[in-house]
Design a protein around this motif. Structure first.
Motif, PDB file in Angstrom:
ATOM      1  N   TYR A   5      -5.994   5.265   3.620  1.00 28.61           N
ATOM      2  CA  TYR A   5      -6.874   5.422   4.781  1.00 28.61           C
ATOM      3  C   TYR A   5      -7.986   6.397   4.432  1.00 28.61           C
ATOM      4  O   TYR A   5      -7.728   7.414   3.772  1.00 28.61           O
ATOM      5  CB  TYR A   5      -6.093   5.975   5.977  1.00 28.61           C
ATOM      6  CG  TYR A   5      -5.133   5.004   6.597  1.00 28.61           C
ATOM      7  CD1 TYR A   5      -5.526   3.708   6.926  1.00 28.61           C
ATOM      8  CD2 TYR A   5      -3.824   5.385   6.884  1.00 28.61           C
ATOM      9  CE1 TYR A   5      -4.637   2.820   7.515  1.00 28.61           C
ATOM     10  CE2 TYR A   5      -2.926   4.496   7.473  1.00 28.61           C
ATOM     11  CZ  TYR A   5      -3.340   3.218   7.779  1.00 28.61           C
ATOM     12  OH  TYR A   5      -2.453   2.348   8.361  1.00 28.61           O
TER      13      TYR A   5
ATOM     14  N   HIS B  68       5.919  -3.220   3.710  1.00 34.19           N
ATOM     15  CA  HIS B  68       5.882  -3.910   2.416  1.00 34.19           C
ATOM     16  C   HIS B  68       7.125  -4.741   2.144  1.00 34.19           C
ATOM     17  O   HIS B  68       7.066  -5.727   1.422  1.00 34.19           O
ATOM     18  CB  HIS B  68       5.708  -2.882   1.288  1.00 34.19           C
ATOM     19  CG  HIS B  68       4.315  -2.350   1.214  1.00 34.19           C
ATOM     20  ND1 HIS B  68       3.864  -1.357   2.047  1.00 34.19           N
ATOM     21  CD2 HIS B  68       3.256  -2.694   0.442  1.00 34.19           C
ATOM     22  CE1 HIS B  68       2.595  -1.095   1.770  1.00 34.19           C
ATOM     23  NE2 HIS B  68       2.199  -1.898   0.802  1.00 34.19           N
TER      24      HIS B  68
ATOM     25  N   HIS C 158      -4.859  13.905  -0.458  1.00 28.07           N
ATOM     26  CA  HIS C 158      -3.907  15.007  -0.606  1.00 28.07           C
ATOM     27  C   HIS C 158      -2.863  14.643  -1.649  1.00 28.07           C
ATOM     28  O   HIS C 158      -2.949  13.592  -2.290  1.00 28.07           O
ATOM     29  CB  HIS C 158      -3.274  15.365   0.738  1.00 28.07           C
ATOM     30  CG  HIS C 158      -2.549  14.226   1.404  1.00 28.07           C
ATOM     31  ND1 HIS C 158      -1.445  13.628   0.854  1.00 28.07           N
ATOM     32  CD2 HIS C 158      -2.794  13.569   2.559  1.00 28.07           C
ATOM     33  CE1 HIS C 158      -1.024  12.659   1.630  1.00 28.07           C
ATOM     34  NE2 HIS C 158      -1.833  12.594   2.683  1.00 28.07           N
TER      35      HIS C 158
ATOM     36  N   ILE D 141      -3.340   0.944  -0.332  1.00 33.90           N
ATOM     37  CA  ILE D 141      -4.753   1.294  -0.145  1.00 33.90           C
ATOM     38  C   ILE D 141      -4.779   2.443   0.854  1.00 33.90           C
ATOM     39  O   ILE D 141      -4.082   2.417   1.868  1.00 33.90           O
ATOM     40  CB  ILE D 141      -5.590   0.086   0.317  1.00 33.90           C
ATOM     41  CG1 ILE D 141      -4.857  -0.744   1.372  1.00 33.90           C
ATOM     42  CG2 ILE D 141      -5.979  -0.778  -0.873  1.00 33.90           C
ATOM     43  CD1 ILE D 141      -5.702  -1.827   1.995  1.00 33.90           C
TER      44      ILE D 141
ATOM     45  N   VAL E 219       4.948   2.459  -3.102  1.00 32.93           N
ATOM     46  CA  VAL E 219       4.549   2.942  -1.768  1.00 32.93           C
ATOM     47  C   VAL E 219       5.361   4.177  -1.392  1.00 32.93           C
ATOM     48  O   VAL E 219       6.431   4.418  -1.959  1.00 32.93           O
ATOM     49  CB  VAL E 219       4.793   1.853  -0.683  1.00 32.93           C
ATOM     50  CG1 VAL E 219       4.017   0.598  -0.978  1.00 32.93           C
ATOM     51  CG2 VAL E 219       6.279   1.528  -0.537  1.00 32.93           C
ATOM     52  N   GLY E 220       4.864   4.926  -0.416  1.00 32.17           N
ATOM     53  CA  GLY E 220       5.653   6.038   0.115  1.00 32.17           C
ATOM     54  C   GLY E 220       6.722   5.488   1.053  1.00 32.17           C
ATOM     55  O   GLY E 220       6.606   4.376   1.578  1.00 32.17           O
TER      56      GLY E 220
ATOM     57  N   LEU F 106      -2.365  -5.608   3.853  1.00 33.25           N
ATOM     58  CA  LEU F 106      -1.433  -6.016   2.795  1.00 33.25           C
ATOM     59  C   LEU F 106      -2.025  -7.091   1.884  1.00 33.25           C
ATOM     60  O   LEU F 106      -1.710  -7.154   0.699  1.00 33.25           O
ATOM     61  CB  LEU F 106      -0.133  -6.531   3.421  1.00 33.25           C
ATOM     62  CG  LEU F 106       0.772  -5.452   4.026  1.00 33.25           C
ATOM     63  CD1 LEU F 106       1.764  -6.061   5.020  1.00 33.25           C
ATOM     64  CD2 LEU F 106       1.521  -4.699   2.925  1.00 33.25           C
TER      65      LEU F 106
ATOM     66  N   GLY G 161       0.033  13.467  -1.591  1.00 35.03           N
ATOM     67  CA  GLY G 161       0.722  12.185  -1.450  1.00 35.03           C
ATOM     68  C   GLY G 161      -0.060  11.061  -2.112  1.00 35.03           C
ATOM     69  O   GLY G 161       0.504  10.226  -2.837  1.00 35.03           O
TER      70      GLY G 161
END
Ligand code: MSP
Length: 513
Positions: free
Chosen positions: A14, A269, A20, A12, A261-262, A234, A22
């Motif tokens: 921010y 995670h 952007h 999720i 996820v990045g 989470l 990412g």
């Protein structure tokens, strides 16, 4: 969970910033995966959303004279707009300020508390007020006058704050056992190794509440505290499905197949989240997949450099499906990579406009002119069948790559078919056969159409809008566009009328200036 269901999530996002590259990248990968699974017969559920609590949001709302809720409504809308513009096929968009999330996050907290994994204590440490961050002892330098300074240059003071803690330290061994028993839980391998060595170093209990601000989900039965970021954030992956209620959705989709996820948030995670779930005695997700980071023309992307890439600008300039293709093709998913205008143009022109676009345009215009604009009747020889099989044979290879989110390899396999079709058409020169052997010309064009049909079916998840047009040009009915249709059994029927062909992938032309 039945075998036929599939659940994939993005982090999720921010809401304190504009979306952007990412954000676009993580969500795109989930979209491509989810679309592929649906076309492969799965009931796939794709969740994305926004992470809306925290002190920063509260502060920036105050500075703008807005309530935090007004601010997050505004910024969350940007993410929802991006999802629409990028043609994402998510089934749900969760906002952490929704009631369903608050209820679910609190239920998870209560469950952990009842099982004895939460306790109240004091959180103490050096705090840099202007950075709003705690700093560790080794990061601090002391000036001759005795003032202590954070790496940022801000002064730090000793702070003590009451906080709830989660007994993460009890999970060092259980997590290591879990990673060992589930070798594919963290992908790619390099990330798995990093996480394992971090956990082997020993885990400390985790502070999971704050009293210094109140823009958050209140801790159950203690309104002075709000839940602190990760435990609350989470839980969205379950609260969106209706947790703690045993809803149909929850029963069907939990545990998730992939949390994508990045690489910067893999620890949360792959360590915290499974520890919370083990403690709560709930099923764990199957895989945390961490992707790499993009740089911009060789430069690290940073706020101070002001070189963030706005996905909307790329789409305006190069076209949506060109951008979707580039992002999935340019770097192996999991590795870092560089965005550059030249590479983008190369992929759009050499691979989409030339390799794929021209192939379809050549074959379809020849059929339009020479075969009465219908799928030609054929007398297939071994060599035609051989060329057709190159298309059918790629399906399983692509499926295997998609299973491990190897998008670039899936595309490379598809491109092998496209390149082979292009070489074959040049070698066979069907345009020369029109008079001397029209039957041979028709068979060659038919075999090439079959190649195009297979690659188009497989490319739908990557470039849904453009490929829909291509499949329309081939007169493939919507119900025959599933992955299983990319086989000989569903080969084109002779005599079907075809619409007038038109170009699908325009070339990108550099402007003069
Ligand atoms: N809110 C948390 C996630 C909570 S999940 C329970 C968060 N949000 S974020 O908005 O910062 O997330 C941004 C996502 O974009 C992360 O997955 C991050 O890795 C990714 N990227 C940020 N910059 C990036 C690049 N330059 N390249 C690729 N992805 C990058 O973290």
């Amino acid at each position: 969970m039945s075998n036929n269901t599939f659940y994939v999530t993005t982090p999720i996002y921010y809401v304190n910033d504009k979306p952007h590259i990412g954000h676009a990248y993580t969500s795109l990968a989930c979209d491509v995966l989810s679309r592929f699974k649906r076309l492969d017969g799965y009931d796939s559920h794709f969740l994305t959303g926004t992470d809306e609590y925290g002190q920063k949001i509260a502060k920036s709302a105050e500075a703008k004279g807005m309530t935090p809720q007004e601010l997050t409504d505004h910024f969350s809308a940007n993410f929802q707009d991006l999802a629409k513009t990028m043609n994402f096929s998510h089934n749900d968009f969760i906002r952490t300020t929704e009631d369903r999330h608050k209820k679910g996050a609190q239920a998870l907290w209560i469950r952990l508390e009842e099982k004895g994994f939460i306790y109240k204590d004091k959180y103490a440490g050096w705090y840099a007020i202007s950075d709003e961050a705690f700093v560790t002892e080794d990061e601090i330098t002391t000036k001759p006058d005795g003032t202590k300074i954070a790496p940022s240059g801000s002064e730090v003071t000793w702070m003590e704050e009451e906080s709830y803690f989660f007994k993460l330290s009890e999970f060092t061994e259980p997590l290591l056992k879990f990673y060992e028993a589930n070798p594919n839980f963290i992908m790619p391998k390099s990330r798995r190794n990093e996480v394992i060595s971090f956990v082997k170093g020993g885990l400390l209990d985790l502070s999971i509440s704050r009293t210094s601000f109140n823009w958050g989900v209140p801790v159950p039965n203690d309104d002075k505290h709000v839940m602190y970021v990760w435990i609350e954030a989470l839980s969205n992956y379950m609260t969106a499905l209706g947790y703690p209620e045993q809803t149909d959705k929850y029963k069907k989709y939990w545990p998730a197949n992939f949390h994508v996820v990045g690489k910067d948030i893999v620890r949360f995670h792959a360590v915290y989240w499974p520890a919370f779930l083990l403690a709560a005695d709930l099923p764990l997700p199957k895989c945390i997949f961490a992707h790499g980071w993009w740089t911009n023309e060789g430069q690290k992307i940073s706020k101070s450099k002001g070189n963030a890439i706005n996905p909307l600008d790329l789409i305006d300039k190069y076209g949506l499906d060109q951008v979707r293709y580039f992002l999935m093709r340019e770097i192996p998913f999991g590795s870092d990579g560089d965005y550059s205008h030249d590479r983008m143009v190369m992929r759009a022109n050499a691979e989409l406009a030339n390799d794929l676009g021209n192939l379809a345009q050549r074959v379809l215009s020849m059929i339009n002119k020479n075969c009465g604009a219908c799928v030609p009747a054929v007398a297939l020889l071994a060599e035609h069948k051989k060329q057709m099989n190159i298309g059918y044979d790629v399906v399983d290879k692509v499926r295997k790559h998609m299973e491990i989110l190897s998008f670039d390899n899936a595309l490379e396999e598809i491109w092998k078919v496209i390149r082979s079709a292009n070489s074959w058409i040049d070698a066979k020169a069907p345009w020369k056969l029109k008079k001397e052997d029209p039957r041979a010309m028709e068979s060659i064009l038919y075999a090439l159409m079959e190649n195009i049909r297979c690659v188009a079916i497989l490319l739908q998840p990557f470039m849904p809008e453009s490929i829909e047009k291509m499949l329309d040009l081939l007169s493939i009915p919507p119900q025959n566009r599933m992955i299983e249709n990319a086989s000989e059994t569903y080969a084109l029927q002779a005599g079907i009328e075809l619409p007038a062909p038109s170009g699908i992938f325009p070339r990108y032309e550099e402007s003069e200036s």
